[in-house]
Design a protein around this motif. Structure first.
Motif, PDB file in Angstrom:
ATOM      1  N   ALA A 102      -5.171   9.929  12.930  1.00  0.00           N
ATOM      2  CA  ALA A 102      -4.192  10.984  12.650  1.00  0.00           C
ATOM      3  C   ALA A 102      -2.765  10.455  12.728  1.00  0.00           C
ATOM      4  N   LEU A 103      -2.523   9.462  13.561  1.00  0.00           N
ATOM      5  CA  LEU A 103      -1.203   8.846  13.654  1.00  0.00           C
ATOM      6  C   LEU A 103      -1.065   7.692  12.666  1.00  0.00           C
ATOM      7  N   ALA A 104      -2.112   6.900  12.560  1.00  0.00           N
ATOM      8  CA  ALA A 104      -2.063   5.718  11.688  1.00  0.00           C
ATOM      9  C   ALA A 104      -1.735   6.085  10.240  1.00  0.00           C
ATOM     10  N   LYS A 105      -2.136   7.263   9.809  1.00  0.00           N
ATOM     11  CA  LYS A 105      -1.861   7.655   8.422  1.00  0.00           C
ATOM     12  C   LYS A 105      -0.368   7.830   8.166  1.00  0.00           C
ATOM     13  N   HIS A 106       0.418   7.945   9.233  1.00  0.00           N
ATOM     14  CA  HIS A 106       1.868   8.084   9.097  1.00  0.00           C
ATOM     15  C   HIS A 106       2.592   6.743   9.223  1.00  0.00           C
ATOM     16  N   MET A 107       1.825   5.665   9.161  1.00  0.00           N
ATOM     17  CA  MET A 107       2.407   4.335   9.278  1.00  0.00           C
ATOM     18  C   MET A 107       2.286   3.555   7.975  1.00  0.00           C
ATOM     19  N   ASP A 108       2.233   4.272   6.865  1.00  0.00           N
ATOM     20  CA  ASP A 108       2.056   3.600   5.584  1.00  0.00           C
ATOM     21  C   ASP A 108       3.307   2.850   5.132  1.00  0.00           C
ATOM     22  N   ASN A 109       4.439   3.100   5.754  1.00  0.00           N
ATOM     23  CA  ASN A 109       5.679   2.430   5.372  1.00  0.00           C
ATOM     24  C   ASN A 109       6.176   1.545   6.527  1.00  0.00           C
ATOM     25  N   VAL A 110       5.224   0.912   7.226  1.00  0.00           N
ATOM     26  CA  VAL A 110       5.547   0.056   8.369  1.00  0.00           C
ATOM     27  C   VAL A 110       4.835  -1.282   8.185  1.00  0.00           C
ATOM     28  N   VAL A 111       5.593  -2.354   8.312  1.00  0.00           N
ATOM     29  CA  VAL A 111       5.009  -3.685   8.283  1.00  0.00           C
ATOM     30  C   VAL A 111       5.024  -4.211   9.723  1.00  0.00           C
ATOM     31  N   VAL A 112       3.912  -4.808  10.138  1.00  0.00           N
ATOM     32  CA  VAL A 112       3.805  -5.358  11.486  1.00  0.00           C
ATOM     33  C   VAL A 112       3.679  -6.872  11.354  1.00  0.00           C
ATOM     34  N   LEU A 113       4.588  -7.570  12.028  1.00  0.00           N
ATOM     35  CA  LEU A 113       4.654  -9.025  11.951  1.00  0.00           C
ATOM     36  C   LEU A 113       4.516  -9.640  13.331  1.00  0.00           C
ATOM     37  N   VAL A 114       4.050 -10.879  13.357  1.00  0.00           N
ATOM     38  CA  VAL A 114       4.032 -11.658  14.588  1.00  0.00           C
ATOM     39  C   VAL A 114       4.978 -12.825  14.376  1.00  0.00           C
ATOM     40  N   ALA A 147      14.249  12.980   7.826  1.00  0.00           N
ATOM     41  CA  ALA A 147      14.729  14.158   7.101  1.00  0.00           C
ATOM     42  C   ALA A 147      16.207  14.383   7.389  1.00  0.00           C
ATOM     43  N   GLU A 148      16.604  14.091   8.609  1.00  0.00           N
ATOM     44  CA  GLU A 148      18.000  14.257   9.024  1.00  0.00           C
ATOM     45  C   GLU A 148      18.931  13.396   8.172  1.00  0.00           C
ATOM     46  N   TYR A 149      18.471  12.205   7.813  1.00  0.00           N
ATOM     47  CA  TYR A 149      19.285  11.298   7.012  1.00  0.00           C
ATOM     48  C   TYR A 149      18.972  11.397   5.522  1.00  0.00           C
ATOM     49  N   GLY A 150      18.070  12.298   5.170  1.00  0.00           N
ATOM     50  CA  GLY A 150      17.702  12.433   3.768  1.00  0.00           C
ATOM     51  C   GLY A 150      17.039  11.191   3.218  1.00  0.00           C
ATOM     52  N   VAL A 151      16.326  10.497   4.073  1.00  0.00           N
ATOM     53  CA  VAL A 151      15.712   9.234   3.659  1.00  0.00           C
ATOM     54  C   VAL A 151      14.393   9.518   2.962  1.00  0.00           C
ATOM     55  N   GLY A 152      14.326   9.100   1.751  1.00  0.00           N
ATOM     56  CA  GLY A 152      13.086   9.160   0.997  1.00  0.00           C
ATOM     57  C   GLY A 152      12.944   7.826   0.308  1.00  0.00           C
ATOM     58  N   GLY A 153      11.771   7.287   0.263  1.00  0.00           N
ATOM     59  CA  GLY A 153      11.584   5.986  -0.353  1.00  0.00           C
ATOM     60  C   GLY A 153      12.330   4.896   0.401  1.00  0.00           C
ATOM     61  N   ALA A 154      12.383   5.010   1.729  1.00  0.00           N
ATOM     62  CA  ALA A 154      13.091   4.040   2.557  1.00  0.00           C
ATOM     63  C   ALA A 154      12.384   2.691   2.524  1.00  0.00           C
ATOM     64  N   MET A 155      13.157   1.661   2.820  1.00  0.00           N
ATOM     65  CA  MET A 155      12.570   0.336   2.981  1.00  0.00           C
ATOM     66  C   MET A 155      11.532   0.423   4.101  1.00  0.00           C
ATOM     67  N   PRO A 156      10.544  -0.431   4.073  1.00  0.00           N
ATOM     68  CA  PRO A 156       9.545  -0.376   5.151  1.00  0.00           C
ATOM     69  C   PRO A 156      10.175  -0.632   6.513  1.00  0.00           C
ATOM     70  N   ASP A 157       9.723   0.144   7.494  1.00  0.00           N
ATOM     71  CA  ASP A 157      10.092  -0.138   8.876  1.00  0.00           C
ATOM     72  C   ASP A 157       9.396  -1.436   9.261  1.00  0.00           C
TER      73      ASP A 157
END
Length: 115
Positions: free
Chosen positions: A23-35, A57-67
């Motif tokens: 349920a949480l992982a589905k909200h991580m589609d715009n996150v890259v994890v690096l070592v 939403a506060e910053y109106g960010v849509g299509g943001a670069m990956p976290d």
């Protein structure tokens, strides 16, 4: 300090990510994890860079670069004396940085035991 090969350490990070509920992982589609081997600050175990979901939403960010979540191998290895400790510290660090993606700050993470 214990030494764990890079490939094995990356497996531990992947294993820790796999423990995140779907349920949480589905909200991580715009996150890259690096070592990375080292951090600029030798005491830094992980780093979240991005805009937390709670602020997008506060910053109106849509299509943001990956976290970006970076887990630093050498600082974690220096803080541990066994592979079991590394497994636990990687899990704590991954959860801590993922929590930042969801807008949870360090004070709240400390209250929850994830600091």
């Amino acid at each position: 300090m214990i030494d764990i090969p890079e490939a094995r350490f990356e497996e531990l990070v992947a294993d820790a990510l796999d423990t995140i509920p779907a349920a949480l992982a589905k909200h991580m589609d715009n996150v890259v994890v690096l070592v990375e081997d080292r951090a600029v600050d030798p005491n830094l175990l992980g780093l979240y860079q991005g805009i937390p979901l709670t602020e997008r939403a506060e910053y109106g960010v849509g299509g943001a670069m990956p976290d970006r979540i970076t887990i630093f191998r050498q600082p974690i290895l220096r803080s541990c004396s066994s592979e079991a400790e590394v497994v636990e510290q990687v899990r704590i660090t991954v959860v801590h940085e993922v929590a930042h993606h969801f807008g949870i700050d360090d004070d709240r993470l400390a209250e929850l035991g994830w600091a």
